[in-house]
Motif scaffolding. Structure first.
Motif, PDB file in Angstrom:
ATOM      1  N   ASP A 227       0.873  -1.254   0.221  1.00 35.89           N
ATOM      2  CA  ASP A 227      -0.174   0.145   0.209  1.00 35.89           C
ATOM      3  C   ASP A 227       0.924   1.304   0.225  1.00 35.89           C
ATOM      4  O   ASP A 227       0.927   2.246  -0.923  1.00 35.89           O
ATOM      5  N   ARG A 230       2.736   1.861  -3.851  1.00 39.69           N
ATOM      6  CA  ARG A 230       1.140   2.403  -4.327  1.00 39.69           C
ATOM      7  C   ARG A 230       0.727   3.755  -4.191  1.00 39.69           C
ATOM      8  O   ARG A 230       0.904   4.399  -4.689  1.00 39.69           O
ATOM      9  N   PHE A 234       1.208   6.468  -6.826  1.00 38.24           N
ATOM     10  CA  PHE A 234       0.058   7.146  -7.279  1.00 38.24           C
ATOM     11  C   PHE A 234      -0.009   8.784  -6.883  1.00 38.24           C
ATOM     12  O   PHE A 234       0.148   9.074  -7.847  1.00 38.24           O
ATOM     13  N   ALA A 274      -5.709  -6.698 -14.365  1.00 33.34           N
ATOM     14  CA  ALA A 274      -5.458  -5.408 -13.593  1.00 33.34           C
ATOM     15  C   ALA A 274      -4.509  -5.207 -15.040  1.00 33.34           C
ATOM     16  O   ALA A 274      -4.637  -3.692 -15.408  1.00 33.34           O
ATOM     17  N   SER A 284      -2.094   0.769 -11.347  1.00 31.20           N
ATOM     18  CA  SER A 284      -3.029   0.213 -10.161  1.00 31.20           C
ATOM     19  C   SER A 284      -3.349  -0.165  -8.744  1.00 31.20           C
ATOM     20  O   SER A 284      -2.638   0.700  -8.419  1.00 31.20           O
ATOM     21  N   GLN A 285      -4.455  -0.791  -8.024  1.00 23.08           N
ATOM     22  CA  GLN A 285      -4.364  -0.340  -6.928  1.00 23.08           C
ATOM     23  C   GLN A 285      -3.866  -1.910  -6.414  1.00 23.08           C
ATOM     24  O   GLN A 285      -2.779  -2.480  -7.417  1.00 23.08           O
ATOM     25  N   VAL A 286      -3.555  -2.401  -5.688  1.00 23.36           N
ATOM     26  CA  VAL A 286      -2.815  -3.536  -5.048  1.00 23.36           C
ATOM     27  C   VAL A 286      -3.702  -4.777  -5.579  1.00 23.36           C
ATOM     28  O   VAL A 286      -4.607  -4.966  -5.495  1.00 23.36           O
ATOM     29  N   TYR A 293       2.017  -8.968  -3.393  1.00 20.76           N
ATOM     30  CA  TYR A 293       1.113  -8.226  -3.599  1.00 20.76           C
ATOM     31  C   TYR A 293       1.692  -7.710  -4.763  1.00 20.76           C
ATOM     32  O   TYR A 293       3.088  -7.155  -4.826  1.00 20.76           O
ATOM     33  N   VAL A 295       1.976  -4.217  -7.797  1.00 24.61           N
ATOM     34  CA  VAL A 295       1.180  -2.944  -7.369  1.00 24.61           C
ATOM     35  C   VAL A 295       2.055  -2.430  -9.508  1.00 24.61           C
ATOM     36  O   VAL A 295       3.019  -2.959  -9.950  1.00 24.61           O
TER      37      VAL A 295
END
Length: 346
Positions: A227, A230, A234, A274, A284-286, A293, A295
């Motif tokens: 997170d 990401r 972002f 994705a 992308s989101q996670v 996980y 990104v």
């Protein structure tokens, strides 16, 4: 393991008759051959059985022996290339093919002697020097050769034969190889399926790995790290730099997370969904997969298309040249065989 080049048999099987040195491109790897005739599609006659115990001499080519030792070495080389032993149910067929290739190689070497094909000794010396560099000293070099059942002198002789056959082919066959625009155009039109490029996305990713049986606390920590990464991406931080710093996919991290163009069916479903849903430049989101996980960031979305001939002209030309070289070399070997005395003793 230190690599000692395979010579002799592989020259004929791989360089001359088996596909050349150049790896096929995606567009040409599946190139179709002309439609087989009825005679070609008929079931071939089973090969003559090869005895379980091989004699010391398997064949003679104009009086010169093809020995059990060199045949066995050729089979070992072939198995090493294939990554496994010769299947028992194909032993007779493959052994016959190996022997035929060794005979062909001997014919090329002998013809080079007849034509007095010049063999640069500097090339032989250079090859030996390259092999020696792989060893800490001369004793280790000779010990490795002894394990292979050879000596520096025998290895030099093998190189000399290899070069003799190669130079002969370069002198006699290669000048006859030519591919014109009409051949290129015909090949392209007859094999449209070979030039289809599927939809693809240029994808980069940052992976935070999670062991398959990781405890809940470890999963939460990994998700939290994903997170954070990401969020940084972002906000506009350099994705490649983030990948190099945080991604646990060692194969792509060094390249800034770049995976190249990804096509459908190439990755796990969640990753694919994705990647193909993103627009160029989007992060992308996670995304959770069995690996951990991710990104993702997409750089380019490429639609499915037929690749124009102009884009692959060089690759197709080289493919057709190699194909023609194989065919003409095989025909040349058959000509030599027709005027030679070849005795197969098994």
């Amino acid at each position: 393991m230190v690599h000692i080049p395979i010579v002799g048999f592989v020259l004929l099987a791989s360089l001359v008759l088996g596909g050349g040195c150049k790896k096929d491109t995606p567009e040409t790897a599946k190139a179709a051959s002309p439609a087989p005739t009825a005679a070609q599609t008929a079931a071939p006659a089973p090969p003559k059985p090869v005895p379980a115990e091989l004699p010391d001499v398997l064949a003679r080519v104009n009086g010169r022996a093809v020995t059990k030792a060199e045949f066995q070495q050729a089979v070992r080389n072939l198995e090493a290339q294939a990554g496994g032993p010769v299947p028992p149910d194909r032993r007779d067929l493959i052994y016959r093919q190996v022997l035929d290739q060794l005979v062909g190689f001997r014919l090329l070497v002998q013809e080079s002697e007849v034509r007095k094909t010049p063999i640069p000794e500097t090339e032989i010396t250079s090859r030996l020097a390259e092999i020696r560099k792989q060893f800490p000293d001369e004793a280790a070099f000779k010990a490795a050769l002894a394990e292979r059942g050879t000596t520096p002198e025998k290895l030099a002789a093998e190189f000399r034969e290899q070069l003799a056959a190669m130079k002969l082919v370069e002198t006699v066959v290669t000048p006859t190889v030519a591919v014109g625009d009409q051949q290129l155009d015909e090949f392209y039109k007859k094999n449209p399926e070979r030039f289809q490029q599927p939809e693809a996305v240029r994808t980069s990713h940052i992976l935070i790995r999670v062991p398959e049986k990781a405890e809940a606390a470890a999963r939460r920590a990994a998700r939290a790290e994903a997170d954070r990464v990401r969020a940084a991406a972002f906000k506009g931080e350099d994705f490649a730099a983030l990948a190099k710093q945080h991604s646990q996919d060692q194969g792509s991290a060094v390249n800034g997370g770049d995976l190249g163009f990804v096509v459908r069916g190439q990755t796990v479903p969640a990753f694919e969904e994705a990647a193909f849903s993103l627009k160029p430049g989007q992060v992308s989101q996670v995304v959770e997969t069995t690996f951990g996980y991710h990104v993702l960031k997409v750089g380019e979305h490429r639609a499915a298309r037929t690749v124009p001939l102009d884009e692959v002209k060089g690759e197709v030309t080289e493919f057709l040249k190699q194909q023609q070289l194989q065919e003409k070399t095989a025909a040349f070997v058959e000509q030599l065989k027709a005027k030679a005395k070849v005795e197969i003793l098994i």
